[in-house]
Motif scaffolding. Sequence first.
Motif, PDB file in Angstrom:
ATOM      1  N   GLU A 164      15.015  39.063  15.563  1.00  0.00           N
ATOM      2  CA  GLU A 164      13.922  38.393  16.274  1.00  0.00           C
ATOM      3  C   GLU A 164      12.688  39.292  16.308  1.00  0.00           C
ATOM      4  OE1 GLU A 164      12.620  34.876  18.269  1.00  0.00           O
ATOM      5  OE2 GLU A 164      14.430  35.363  17.132  1.00  0.00           O
ATOM      6  N   ALA A 165      12.913  40.581  16.513  1.00  0.00           N
ATOM      7  CA  ALA A 165      11.800  41.534  16.516  1.00  0.00           C
ATOM      8  C   ALA A 165      11.081  41.519  15.175  1.00  0.00           C
ATOM      9  CB  ALA A 165      12.323  42.939  16.820  1.00  0.00           C
ATOM     10  N   TYR A 166      11.850  41.504  14.109  1.00  0.00           N
ATOM     11  CA  TYR A 166      11.266  41.533  12.765  1.00  0.00           C
ATOM     12  C   TYR A 166      10.419  40.294  12.511  1.00  0.00           C
ATOM     13  CZ  TYR A 166      11.116  43.103   7.912  1.00  0.00           C
ATOM     14  OH  TYR A 166      10.700  43.576   6.688  1.00  0.00           O
ATOM     15  N   LYS A 167      10.862  39.164  13.037  1.00  0.00           N
ATOM     16  CA  LYS A 167      10.112  37.921  12.851  1.00  0.00           C
ATOM     17  C   LYS A 167       8.722  38.025  13.480  1.00  0.00           C
ATOM     18  CE  LYS A 167      10.549  34.411  15.548  1.00  0.00           C
ATOM     19  NZ  LYS A 167      11.043  33.239  16.324  1.00  0.00           N
ATOM     20  N   TYR A 168       8.659  38.526  14.705  1.00  0.00           N
ATOM     21  CA  TYR A 168       7.366  38.651  15.379  1.00  0.00           C
ATOM     22  C   TYR A 168       6.461  39.663  14.676  1.00  0.00           C
ATOM     23  CZ  TYR A 168       8.653  35.788  19.420  1.00  0.00           C
ATOM     24  OH  TYR A 168       8.988  34.738  20.240  1.00  0.00           O
ATOM     25  N   LEU A 169       7.030  40.784  14.257  1.00  0.00           N
ATOM     26  CA  LEU A 169       6.220  41.803  13.579  1.00  0.00           C
ATOM     27  C   LEU A 169       5.685  41.285  12.251  1.00  0.00           C
ATOM     28  CD1 LEU A 169       8.452  44.938  14.259  1.00  0.00           C
ATOM     29  CD2 LEU A 169       6.336  44.328  15.419  1.00  0.00           C
ATOM     30  N   SER A 170       6.488  40.502  11.560  1.00  0.00           N
ATOM     31  CA  SER A 170       6.040  39.932  10.284  1.00  0.00           C
ATOM     32  C   SER A 170       4.904  38.940  10.503  1.00  0.00           C
ATOM     33  CB  SER A 170       7.218  39.248   9.578  1.00  0.00           C
ATOM     34  OG  SER A 170       8.246  40.179   9.290  1.00  0.00           O
ATOM     35  N   GLU A 171       5.006  38.134  11.554  1.00  0.00           N
ATOM     36  CA  GLU A 171       3.923  37.201  11.875  1.00  0.00           C
ATOM     37  C   GLU A 171       2.647  37.964  12.214  1.00  0.00           C
ATOM     38  OE1 GLU A 171       4.975  34.385  14.888  1.00  0.00           O
ATOM     39  OE2 GLU A 171       6.903  33.904  13.962  1.00  0.00           O
ATOM     40  N   ALA A 172       2.792  39.063  12.936  1.00  0.00           N
ATOM     41  CA  ALA A 172       1.622  39.853  13.328  1.00  0.00           C
ATOM     42  C   ALA A 172       0.932  40.469  12.121  1.00  0.00           C
ATOM     43  CB  ALA A 172       2.041  40.948  14.304  1.00  0.00           C
ATOM     44  N   SER A 173       1.709  40.852  11.117  1.00  0.00           N
ATOM     45  CA  SER A 173       1.156  41.599   9.983  1.00  0.00           C
ATOM     46  C   SER A 173       0.189  40.781   9.141  1.00  0.00           C
ATOM     47  CB  SER A 173       2.292  42.123   9.101  1.00  0.00           C
ATOM     48  OG  SER A 173       2.974  41.054   8.469  1.00  0.00           O
ATOM     49  N   VAL A 174       0.277  39.448   9.212  1.00  0.00           N
ATOM     50  CA  VAL A 174      -0.586  38.613   8.367  1.00  0.00           C
ATOM     51  C   VAL A 174      -1.843  38.155   9.101  1.00  0.00           C
ATOM     52  CG1 VAL A 174       1.380  37.802   7.027  1.00  0.00           C
ATOM     53  CG2 VAL A 174       0.622  36.471   9.000  1.00  0.00           C
ATOM     54  N   LEU A 175      -1.987  38.539  10.367  1.00  0.00           N
ATOM     55  CA  LEU A 175      -3.130  38.069  11.155  1.00  0.00           C
ATOM     56  C   LEU A 175      -4.290  39.053  11.179  1.00  0.00           C
ATOM     57  CD1 LEU A 175      -1.410  36.395  14.247  1.00  0.00           C
ATOM     58  CD2 LEU A 175      -2.308  35.312  12.178  1.00  0.00           C
ATOM     59  N   THR A 176      -4.101  40.246  10.635  1.00  0.00           N
ATOM     60  CA  THR A 176      -5.181  41.235  10.653  1.00  0.00           C
ATOM     61  C   THR A 176      -5.035  42.190   9.479  1.00  0.00           C
ATOM     62  OG1 THR A 176      -6.233  43.008  11.938  1.00  0.00           O
ATOM     63  CG2 THR A 176      -3.860  42.769  12.160  1.00  0.00           C
ATOM     64  N   ARG A 177      -6.159  42.757   9.072  1.00  0.00           N
ATOM     65  CA  ARG A 177      -6.167  43.794   8.039  1.00  0.00           C
ATOM     66  C   ARG A 177      -6.591  45.132   8.627  1.00  0.00           C
ATOM     67  NH1 ARG A 177      -2.890  43.478   4.507  1.00  0.00           N
ATOM     68  NH2 ARG A 177      -1.925  42.328   6.202  1.00  0.00           N
ATOM     69  N   PRO A 208      -6.483  48.643   9.611  1.00  0.00           N
ATOM     70  CA  PRO A 208      -5.520  49.664   9.167  1.00  0.00           C
ATOM     71  C   PRO A 208      -4.806  50.365  10.317  1.00  0.00           C
ATOM     72  CG  PRO A 208      -7.785  50.406   8.815  1.00  0.00           C
ATOM     73  CD  PRO A 208      -7.861  48.963   9.190  1.00  0.00           C
ATOM     74  N   GLU A 209      -5.491  50.538  11.454  1.00  0.00           N
ATOM     75  CA  GLU A 209      -4.846  51.213  12.582  1.00  0.00           C
ATOM     76  C   GLU A 209      -3.740  50.344  13.174  1.00  0.00           C
ATOM     77  OE1 GLU A 209      -7.972  52.231  15.214  1.00  0.00           O
ATOM     78  OE2 GLU A 209      -8.696  53.887  13.979  1.00  0.00           O
ATOM     79  N   PHE A 210      -4.005  49.044  13.266  1.00  0.00           N
ATOM     80  CA  PHE A 210      -2.960  48.137  13.740  1.00  0.00           C
ATOM     81  C   PHE A 210      -1.793  48.121  12.767  1.00  0.00           C
ATOM     82  CE2 PHE A 210      -0.757  44.122  13.599  1.00  0.00           C
ATOM     83  CZ  PHE A 210      -0.480  43.863  14.926  1.00  0.00           C
ATOM     84  N   LEU A 211      -2.105  47.984  11.481  1.00  0.00           N
ATOM     85  CA  LEU A 211      -1.046  47.879  10.475  1.00  0.00           C
ATOM     86  C   LEU A 211      -0.196  49.142  10.422  1.00  0.00           C
ATOM     87  CD1 LEU A 211      -2.952  46.059   7.592  1.00  0.00           C
ATOM     88  CD2 LEU A 211      -1.207  45.105   9.103  1.00  0.00           C
ATOM     89  N   MET A 212      -0.806  50.299  10.650  1.00  0.00           N
ATOM     90  CA  MET A 212      -0.046  51.544  10.630  1.00  0.00           C
ATOM     91  C   MET A 212       1.050  51.516  11.693  1.00  0.00           C
ATOM     92  SD  MET A 212      -1.368  55.500  10.958  1.00  0.00           S
ATOM     93  CE  MET A 212      -1.988  55.300  12.633  1.00  0.00           C
ATOM     94  N   VAL A 213       0.703  51.073  12.904  1.00  0.00           N
ATOM     95  CA  VAL A 213       1.690  51.014  13.985  1.00  0.00           C
ATOM     96  C   VAL A 213       2.703  49.905  13.726  1.00  0.00           C
ATOM     97  CG1 VAL A 213       2.008  50.651  16.461  1.00  0.00           C
ATOM     98  CG2 VAL A 213       0.038  51.945  15.634  1.00  0.00           C
ATOM     99  N   ASN A 214       2.211  48.750  13.313  1.00  0.00           N
ATOM    100  CA  ASN A 214       3.092  47.601  13.097  1.00  0.00           C
ATOM    101  C   ASN A 214       4.069  47.857  11.951  1.00  0.00           C
ATOM    102  OD1 ASN A 214       3.388  44.660  14.030  1.00  0.00           O
ATOM    103  ND2 ASN A 214       3.288  44.414  11.811  1.00  0.00           N
ATOM    104  N   GLU A 215       3.558  48.404  10.844  1.00  0.00           N
ATOM    105  CA  GLU A 215       4.417  48.654   9.688  1.00  0.00           C
ATOM    106  C   GLU A 215       5.407  49.777   9.958  1.00  0.00           C
ATOM    107  OE1 GLU A 215       4.262  46.611   6.571  1.00  0.00           O
ATOM    108  OE2 GLU A 215       3.648  45.662   8.436  1.00  0.00           O
ATOM    109  N   SER A 216       5.009  50.732  10.791  1.00  0.00           N
ATOM    110  CA  SER A 216       5.937  51.798  11.156  1.00  0.00           C
ATOM    111  C   SER A 216       7.164  51.231  11.861  1.00  0.00           C
ATOM    112  CB  SER A 216       5.240  52.812  12.065  1.00  0.00           C
ATOM    113  OG  SER A 216       6.169  53.743  12.579  1.00  0.00           O
ATOM    114  N   LEU A 217       6.931  50.316  12.798  1.00  0.00           N
ATOM    115  CA  LEU A 217       8.060  49.706  13.505  1.00  0.00           C
ATOM    116  C   LEU A 217       8.849  48.788  12.581  1.00  0.00           C
ATOM    117  CD1 LEU A 217       9.651  49.368  16.064  1.00  0.00           C
ATOM    118  CD2 LEU A 217       7.974  47.694  16.871  1.00  0.00           C
ATOM    119  N   ARG A 218       8.156  48.059  11.710  1.00  0.00           N
ATOM    120  CA  ARG A 218       8.868  47.221  10.734  1.00  0.00           C
ATOM    121  C   ARG A 218       9.746  48.084   9.827  1.00  0.00           C
ATOM    122  NH1 ARG A 218       5.122  43.324   7.360  1.00  0.00           N
ATOM    123  NH2 ARG A 218       7.034  42.195   6.919  1.00  0.00           N
ATOM    124  N   GLY A 219       9.224  49.243   9.433  1.00  0.00           N
ATOM    125  CA  GLY A 219      10.008  50.143   8.593  1.00  0.00           C
ATOM    126  C   GLY A 219      11.267  50.619   9.294  1.00  0.00           C
ATOM    127  N   ALA A 220      11.145  50.938  10.593  1.00  0.00           N
ATOM    128  CA  ALA A 220      12.323  51.362  11.355  1.00  0.00           C
ATOM    129  C   ALA A 220      13.352  50.237  11.424  1.00  0.00           C
ATOM    130  CB  ALA A 220      11.903  51.789  12.759  1.00  0.00           C
TER     131      ALA A 220
END
Length: 595
Positions: free
Chosen positions: A452-465, A467-479
């Motif tokens: 469920e966490a991955y679903k929300y993070l994936s939705e978030a990743s397509v709403l902005t470009r 880089p600071e947001f994506l760095m934090v979001n992708e870090s958690l997605r990677g974990a």
Amino acid sequence: MSARLFSKKIKIFNFLILSMLVQFSFGQDLRFLNDIDVKQEKLVYLRDSVRFTVKGKIPIESVMTPRNPQLRLVWKSETDSINFGMLSLKKNLSDYSVEKDFKVPFKPWMESAALEARFFQGKKASNQPYEIKVLKKGVDTTPFLAKIGRVVPDEQIPTVGLVIPVGVTGREAVRNREFQFFFNPGESTYLKNSSNESVFGDMTSFLTENPAIVSVKITGLQSPEQKEGRSSRLGMDRATTIKNEIVKRNLLLRDTIIQVSSRWNDWFDLRLLLRDFPELSTSQKDSYYAILMNGEDFLTQQEQLRSINGFDQLSRQLFPKLRVAKVEIIAKPGSGLGTEKTAILRQELEENIATSKLSFLDWAIAGETAPRLEEKARIYSKMTTLFRSPLPYNNLGLVRIREAQRTLDRDVQENLWNEAEWLLQQAIKLENNPYSLHNLGQIYALKGNYWEAYKYLSEASVLTRDPEFLMVNESLRGALDILRGDYKLATLRYDYAFTDPADFFNKGLAYFLAGNYGEASLAFEESVIRSRDFGYGYYGLALVAINSGQKEIAMIQLEKAVAANESIYLKALIDPNFDELRGIPEFFQILRRNK
């Protein structure tokens, strides 16, 4: 020591007793179960389960023919167990054979459990097995080392979640920049040329935009070139020179924040240069990494490097880039309300008002810059009554998440998470935004609902470009990719300029589990450089070493890890990766020295 850690120590003590019994059982002569085993080298957690195959033969000989043979499989710990029942045996001419695959949903107790084969025979049913063989003990749960923001007793509380920033620039966002100043060969005096002066110009601009300094670290380097000399002081002298230049130019309000260090006879910075060097193929880089990661001393590795065809040319290109002092600055943008507006804010917080004399921006800035969570909560809660915006709902939800980080009471955590989830859903109703989606993903990650966490993070990743947001979001997605078993995908998430040692550790963990030990070592070392007290970087290096057959190096890194962190000490005691070290007396001597 926390009660939770004490309880875990008791369980681990029992596991070690079990391990000794297991070693004893391994040494016993078995008549029937000697050839029964698990095909896999060790039991491994992968994608929510543990998969293994039990295979082997029970002999039939005239002197020891089993009567009515039965084979039962049991997985047990001190608290729980699974009885898989009797396994089907196929009778052959000279033996009974068995082969069966298992896929078992993982439970935490399995990490310190033993998988047993129990042999029964005879006409009468009996609860007492004729023979018992421990097939495997423990489960390799290395993916669980991934840092997702969960609080661990006696470790620093991790910062989780994202505020909706005010305007384009978020005042909570931490900026990290590295500046390099070059020196003449063998010298430590400041080289006042256009290149270095341009770097100071960039540094001035960075500090103007980000005046809230978090840390300043200066590391002086020394190239292996002969003209650099043999003095180990050169790197430190270079770092001190740049510190003095920064002080002389009045770039910082507090000079005491500057940390100065050096590296000498260390190939770490060359490995960083090799990683980004475009003139080498992947196979050529691998030949260098094989030497640089073999655990030999600096001079031995230097001789080995010289034997590589093309090293002389490479050294002429890269060694001059090591005559530097590196300055890493972590800072935040400036913020805050003036005295007059602060007084109005405090008054209106106490009043029942429908409109405010302050603007939405004033309130948002006040919320971001409030030093305590309680103050932030009051401000954002008031904002929800004054303004129709997702910002106060999101940021108040984040306050609740961070309050949950400060308690180990599960019921209190659940209540705070539930309130945060409601607030974040309200923010999304007002405006679908990536910040609230990310924070919902963070809540579900902390709860252990990774899908469920991955679903929300994936939705978030397509709403902005951003880089600071994506760095934090992708870090958690990677974990979460690591926890979900998608190790190669996880490695793609970490192509950002991180500053947190936990992010570098996760990056190293992804590469380690994907089998790329060279990149894993680089990331683990970077984690160590960011924080030696964090400890997990050392543990990662120990994992790389033991899985590369380097027992001595594994012991060295493991000693550093357990000295830094008691939680790592507990993990090391039961980690199947280090099973072969437990037969070495020095292993437990290391643990006793550090605990």
